[in-house]
Design a protein around this motif. Structure first.
Motif, mmCIF file in Angstrom:
data_model
loop_
_atom_site.group_PDB
_atom_site.id
_atom_site.type_symbol
_atom_site.label_atom_id
_atom_site.label_comp_id
_atom_site.label_asym_id
_atom_site.label_seq_id
_atom_site.Cartn_x
_atom_site.Cartn_y
_atom_site.Cartn_z
ATOM 1 N N UNK A 18 45.338 27.133 0.904
ATOM 2 C CA UNK A 18 46.424 26.352 0.302
ATOM 3 C C UNK A 18 47.742 27.110 0.408
ATOM 4 N N UNK A 19 47.699 28.434 0.209
ATOM 5 C CA UNK A 19 48.916 29.242 0.324
ATOM 6 C C UNK A 19 49.525 29.173 1.705
ATOM 7 N N UNK A 20 48.663 29.246 2.750
ATOM 8 C CA UNK A 20 49.168 29.183 4.126
ATOM 9 C C UNK A 20 49.803 27.826 4.424
ATOM 10 N N UNK A 21 49.145 26.757 3.965
ATOM 11 C CA UNK A 21 49.692 25.411 4.183
ATOM 12 C C UNK A 21 51.060 25.271 3.527
ATOM 13 N N UNK A 22 51.173 25.712 2.296
ATOM 14 C CA UNK A 22 52.425 25.557 1.561
ATOM 15 C C UNK A 22 53.543 26.416 2.152
ATOM 16 N N UNK A 23 53.218 27.632 2.553
ATOM 17 C CA UNK A 23 54.226 28.493 3.178
ATOM 18 C C UNK A 23 54.698 27.913 4.496
ATOM 19 N N UNK A 24 53.772 27.329 5.264
ATOM 20 C CA UNK A 24 54.133 26.698 6.536
ATOM 21 C C UNK A 24 55.106 25.540 6.308
ATOM 22 N N UNK A 25 54.946 24.846 5.165
ATOM 23 C CA UNK A 25 55.835 23.729 4.837
ATOM 24 C C UNK A 25 57.148 24.181 4.194
ATOM 25 N N UNK A 26 57.340 25.498 4.065
ATOM 26 C CA UNK A 26 58.620 26.028 3.598
ATOM 27 C C UNK A 26 58.700 26.314 2.114
ATOM 28 N N UNK A 27 57.564 26.343 1.418
ATOM 29 C CA UNK A 27 57.577 26.622 -0.004
ATOM 30 C C UNK A 27 57.450 28.123 -0.265
#
Length: 457
Positions: A18-27
């Motif tokens: 989940x962390x990787x997905x969110x960071x990829x989306x700019x969060x």
């Protein structure tokens, strides 16, 4: 601006994915492996959204949710669970969860949820800012004994369902008192509906208050709810109640007694739950004696009386009000607040303000627009606010008259000038308050050469 998200889950794989997905989306993402760590991190990180696992060792997700919402009622928390039940979903919703997702997490659903959650949060923050702006506009400003006593009485009445009758001269801030009572009451999140009884023609006031059915009179092209229905659950503020027609007074009394309204042309009563606040600049006891106001309605409305002091009775508040208005205008226009000299403040404090706080506010807006220098000076006050302390309206100046006829004319001129100022030079409202034909008032304005304080061209 970076948007912050906190992930609280005791499964390392979930935190990482989940962390990787969110960071990829700019969060901007932080993670915690347990409830206690998550609560501590929330306090320092202040995320705008939290993903929170339901089942965790130690503090479980529902307990963490409860503590987060207690610490921050605006916390946006999405619960995630590998085996969510209907009972868990209901309990999480009751505790204030924004949504609940099942494991394994679906990427598309997570992204849709994020978009909706942040849009909802943005709208909530904009509403909060708007509410703060509105409340600032309706703030009661002052430190005088009169204002402290007023605020104390407001505070004592807000927590009760009692009806309140607010009296005071025009421009003193009766509406501010009504809004303060509503804002501090249990009805604060419900509607605040205002009706100016003096501004609505007598033949329309009943339709305005009680509503009407389509075809009940000429111009009734659709069913329409009245102000009582619109204020259901909240507060109805009847401003200038002393100007209400006798027939409307009778119907208002009936609503206060029974709690039901019937629209004009309708036959089905509608139950309403409304707290009524009323205001007037008239002496209602005199109006009752003259047969213009119902005594039984007066006693229904006057459960708690509140009188708003005139500005001349609290001159020490004028500098505070002036600075408050200057700040208000600056925020409205997106400009730095204008400064004002101590001498100018003193001059404003010495002037007569028959129109009370409303007149002072209008004058300050005029000064902000037309004053030539960055700082408002005494010269600006004299030029733009007028030398009203020299107006021959006091008893002493009237006694200087040589003949009785001269005295009568001077007294009438001073009286009309004060009333016109009190109504901000609205001739129709002034004539109505004086029970004088408008054409008559225009003739007297011309006869006595009454004008607003002159402004430079």
């Amino acid at each position: 601006m970076t948007r912050r998200i906190l992930v609280i889950d005791d499964e390392p794989g979930i935190r990482q994915a989940l962390g990787q997905l969110l960071e990829y989306e700019g969060f901007d993402v932080r993670t915690a492996s347990g409830g206690a760590e998550g609560i501590t991190l929330y306090d320092s990180f202040r995320p705008q959204l939290v993903f929170l696992d339901v089942k965790m060792a130690g503090l479980d997700g529902l307990e963490v949710l409860k503590r987060l919402r207690q610490a921050d009622p605006n916390a946006t928390v999405v619960m995630i669970s590998g085996h969510a039940t209907i009972q868990t979903a209901v309990e999480a919703t009751q505790l204030g969860a924004y949504d609940i997702l099942e494991k394994p997490l679906d990427t598309d659903r997570v992204l849709v949820l994020l978009r909706n959650a942040f849009t909802n949060r943005q709208l909530t923050e904009e509403n909060d800012r708007l509410r703060e702006t509105i409340e600032s506009r309706y703030e009661i400003v002052g430190r005088s004994f009169g204002i402290r006593s007023l605020l104390e009485r407001i505070e004592r009445v807000t927590g009760t369902p009692a009806r309140v009758l607010i009296t005071g001269e025009n421009g003193t801030g009766k509406e501010l008192v009504a809004r303060a009572i509503h804002r501090g009451s249990q009805r604060a999140r419900k509607p605040f509906i205002e009706v100016n009884c003096a501004a609505i023609p007598s033949e329309l006031i009943e339709s305005e208050l009680f509503g009407h059915m389509k075809g009940s009179f000429t111009g009734a092209i659709a069913d329409r709810a009245g102000k009582f229905e619109q204020a259901h659950g909240g507060t109805l503020f009847l401003d200038e109640i002393g100007d209400m027609s006798q027939s409307a007074q009778a119907k208002v009394l009936r609503v206060l007694q029974d709690g039901f309204v019937t629209r004009i042309g309708g036959s089905k009563p509608v139950q309403v739950d409304v707290r009524v606040l009323a205001a007037t600049n008239k002496d209602l006891e005199e109006e009752i004696a003259a047969g213009r106001f119902r005594e039984d309605l007066y006693y229904r409305l006057n459960v708690v009386p509140i009188t708003v002091p005139a500005l001349r009775e609290r001159r020490e508040d004028i500098p505070l009000l002036v600075r408050h208005f200057l700040q208000q205008f600056a925020e409205r226009d997106g400009l730095p607040a204008r400064s004002i000299s101590d001498e100018a403040l003193q001059r404003l404090s010495e002037l007569d303000w028959p129109g009370n706080v409303r007149e002072l506010r209008n004058t300050m807006e005029r000064l902000v627009i037309l004053a030539s220098a960055a700082s408002i000076s005494v010269a600006d006050i004299d030029r733009l606010a007028g030398r009203r302390t020299a107006e021959p309206s006091g008893i002493g100046s009237l006694l200087d008259c040589n003949t009785f006829e001269e005295f009568k004319q001077a007294a009438e001129r001073a009286f009309l000038l004060a009333k016109l100022r009190a109504f901000d030079w609205n001739v129709s409202e002034t004539a109505r308050a004086l029970d004088m034909p408008r054409s008559n008032l225009y003739k007297k304005i011309e006869r006595y050469a009454l004008t607003r304080e002159s402004l430079p061209g």
